[in-house]
Design an enzyme around this catalytic site. Structure first.
Site, PDB file in Angstrom:
ATOM      1  N   ASP A  17       4.185  16.868  24.586  1.00 46.45           N
ATOM      2  CA  ASP A  17       2.982  16.478  25.328  1.00 46.45           C
ATOM      3  C   ASP A  17       1.731  17.133  24.728  1.00 46.45           C
ATOM      4  OD1 ASP A  17       1.625  15.110  27.319  1.00 46.45           O
ATOM      5  OD2 ASP A  17       1.828  16.726  28.774  1.00 46.45           O
ATOM      6  N   HIS A  34      -1.330  10.872  18.502  1.00 50.67           N
ATOM      7  CA  HIS A  34       0.070  10.427  18.417  1.00 50.67           C
ATOM      8  C   HIS A  34       0.537  10.446  16.963  1.00 50.67           C
ATOM      9  CE1 HIS A  34      -0.100   9.592  22.595  1.00 50.67           C
ATOM     10  NE2 HIS A  34      -0.893   8.542  22.503  1.00 50.67           N
ATOM     11  N   GLU A  64       7.383   5.568  32.505  1.00 45.13           N
ATOM     12  CA  GLU A  64       6.100   5.477  33.209  1.00 45.13           C
ATOM     13  C   GLU A  64       4.920   5.293  32.242  1.00 45.13           C
ATOM     14  OE1 GLU A  64       8.492   7.922  34.101  1.00 45.13           O
ATOM     15  OE2 GLU A  64       9.082   6.537  35.689  1.00 45.13           O
ATOM     16  N   LEU A 128      22.267  17.212  12.066  1.00 39.10           N
ATOM     17  CA  LEU A 128      21.569  17.311  13.352  1.00 39.10           C
ATOM     18  C   LEU A 128      21.504  15.919  13.959  1.00 39.10           C
ATOM     19  CD1 LEU A 128      19.073  19.165  14.964  1.00 39.10           C
ATOM     20  CD2 LEU A 128      17.831  17.262  14.025  1.00 39.10           C
TER      21      LEU A 128
HETATM   22  C1  IPE Z   1       5.648  12.912  29.380  1.00 38.02           C
HETATM   23  O1  IPE Z   1       4.289  13.116  29.171  1.00 38.02           O
HETATM   24  C2  IPE Z   1       6.159  11.814  28.513  1.00 38.02           C
HETATM   25  C3  IPE Z   1       6.176  12.064  27.062  1.00 38.02           C
HETATM   26  C4  IPE Z   1       5.803  13.154  26.452  1.00 38.02           C
HETATM   27  C5  IPE Z   1       6.671  10.973  26.290  1.00 38.02           C
HETATM   28  P1  IPE Z   1       3.188  12.408  30.072  1.00 38.02           P
HETATM   29  O2  IPE Z   1       1.867  12.813  29.504  1.00 38.02           O
HETATM   30  O3  IPE Z   1       3.451  10.958  30.191  1.00 38.02           O
HETATM   31  O4  IPE Z   1       3.430  13.076  31.488  1.00 38.02           O
HETATM   32  P2  IPE Z   1       2.473  13.259  32.733  1.00 38.02           P
HETATM   33  O5  IPE Z   1       1.789  11.941  32.978  1.00 38.02           O
HETATM   34  O6  IPE Z   1       1.475  14.316  32.357  1.00 38.02           O
HETATM   35  O7  IPE Z   1       3.359  13.707  33.843  1.00 38.02           O
HETATM   36  C1  IPE Z   2       2.393  12.793  24.792  1.00 38.91           C
HETATM   37  O1  IPE Z   2       1.042  13.051  24.634  1.00 38.91           O
HETATM   38  C2  IPE Z   2       2.811  11.579  24.022  1.00 38.91           C
HETATM   39  C3  IPE Z   2       3.181  10.422  24.853  1.00 38.91           C
HETATM   40  C4  IPE Z   2       3.223  10.395  26.152  1.00 38.91           C
HETATM   41  C5  IPE Z   2       3.502   9.212  24.136  1.00 38.91           C
HETATM   42  P1  IPE Z   2      -0.018  12.490  25.638  1.00 38.91           P
HETATM   43  O2  IPE Z   2      -0.498  11.160  25.143  1.00 38.91           O
HETATM   44  O3  IPE Z   2       0.510  12.474  27.016  1.00 38.91           O
HETATM   45  O4  IPE Z   2      -1.172  13.549  25.493  1.00 38.91           O
HETATM   46  P2  IPE Z   2      -2.088  14.136  26.652  1.00 38.91           P
HETATM   47  O5  IPE Z   2      -1.171  14.697  27.697  1.00 38.91           O
HETATM   48  O6  IPE Z   2      -2.913  13.008  27.187  1.00 38.91           O
HETATM   49  O7  IPE Z   2      -2.903  15.184  25.982  1.00 38.91           O
HETATM   50 MG    MG Z   3       0.505  13.822  28.523  1.00 37.35          MG
END
Ligand code: IPE
Ligand code: IPE
Ligand code: MG
Length: 240
Positions: A17, A34, A64, A128
C-alpha cells in the site's frame, strides 16, 4: 547478529500500500506510483529468494479496488499486462513459480490469458512461489471455498476447518508467518482473513515503492522478536 541464525519466515504476505501517496508526493499521477510499485516488487522477490523465504503473497488488487475511478482501474490492468510481458522471463530465470489467487471471472480475457501463461510457464520452478492476489478478497475466498466444498458433496458434519482449508485459494501454501502492510494504515482491508489466524503482523509507514531490503529485514527482525504461542504456553527454564 543473532537473527542471522534464526529460521526465516516460510511465508510472507504483503499488502503493498501507498503507491498513490508516493506519486502524489512527487506531483505525479497515481499511475506512476503503481509503476514504481512493480519495480519495488521485483526487488522484494529477489530479496525473499536471497533470504530462503518459500512463499511471498502480495496483495495487488482487492475485490474492493473496482470502486476506484475507471481510468485508475484500466491503468492498473494495463500495467499488470505490461509487467507480465516485461518480467515473466526474468521471474522464470530467478526460479520463481507464479500463482494467481483471486476471482478470475471479472478480469479481461487478455489478462486471464496472461495469468495462465505466467502460471504454466513457471510451473516447475521451486526457488520461491510468488502468489499474486488479484481481484482477491478474504471474504470472497471463504465463500468460494464453502461453495466448492458443497459442490464437491462434502457433508455438513465433515466440513471441518481442515476440510474447508483444502478449498481455500491458498490451500497450496502454509499459513503466512509474517504479514507486512506498508503505507501506514493499520488494517487488513479484506486480505487473507482465514489464513492469518496466527500470523505475526508488522505495519510499516514506508510507502510501497520505497520498501526495500532494509525495510524487509526490519520486518523479519520484528518477527523474530515475537513469541509465537498459538494459544499455548511456552515454559521458560525458570518456570519449568
Ligand atoms: C489494499 O489497499 C489493497 C491493495 C494493496 C491491493 P487499499 O488502499 O485498497 O486499502 P484501503 O482502501 O486503504 O483499506
Ligand atoms: C496500493 O496503493 C496499490 C493498489 C491498491 C493497487 P494505493 O493505490 O492504495 O496507494 P494509496 O494508499 O492511495 O497511497
Ligand atoms: Mg491504499
Amino acid at each position: 547478529m543473532a537473527q542471522d541464525r534464526l529460521a526465516p519466515p516460510r511465508h510472507v504476505a504483503i499488502v503493498m500500500d501507498g503507491n498513490g501517496r508516493w506519486a502524489k508526493k512527487r506531483f505525479l499521477p497515481r499511475f506512476f506510483g503503481h509503476k514504481a510499485g512493480v519495480d519495488a516488487l521485483v526487488k522484494i522477490v529477489q530479496a525473499c529468494i536471497d533470504r530462503d523465504i518459500e512463499h511471498l503473497t502480495v496483495f495487488a488488487f482487492s475485490s474492493e479496488n473496482w470502486k476506484r475511478p475507471s481510468d485508475e482501474v484500466s491503468g492498473l490492468m494495463g500495467l499488470v499486462l505490461a509487467a507480465v510481458s516485461r518480467y515473466l522471463a526474468k521471474m522464470g530465470a530467478m526460479g520463481v513459480r507464479i500463482r494467481i489467487v483471486g476471482d478470475r471471472d471479472a478480469v479481461s480475457d487478455k489478462l486471464r490469458n496472461a495469468w495462465n501463461e505466467a502460471e504454466s510457464s513457471t510451473l516447475h520452478n521451486t526457488k520461491l512461489t510468488l502468489n499474486v492476489a488479484f481481484n482477491y478478497g478474504g471474504r470472497w475466498d471463504i465463500v468460494q471455498a464453502t461453495r466448492k466444498a458443497i459442490a464437491a458433496g462434502v457433508p455438513a458434519d465433515e466440513l471441518t476447518e481442515a476440510k474447508l482449508s483444502e478449498f481455500m485459494a491458498m490451500a497450496h501454501a502454509p499459513d503466512p508467518d509474517l504479514f507486512i502492510r506498508t503505507g501506514g494504515e493499520v488494517r487488513i482491508s479484506n486480505f487473507l482473513l482465514w489464513q492469518v489466524a496466527y500470523t505475526e503482523f508488522v505495519f510499516s509507514d514506508c510507502l510501497w515503492p520505497e520498501f526495500g531490503e532494509r525495510e524487509l529485514d526490519a520486518a523479519i527482525a520484528a518477527f523474530h522478536e515475537r513469541d509465537r504461542r498459538f494459544g499455548g504456553v511456552k515454559e521458560t527454564p525458570a518456570e519449568a
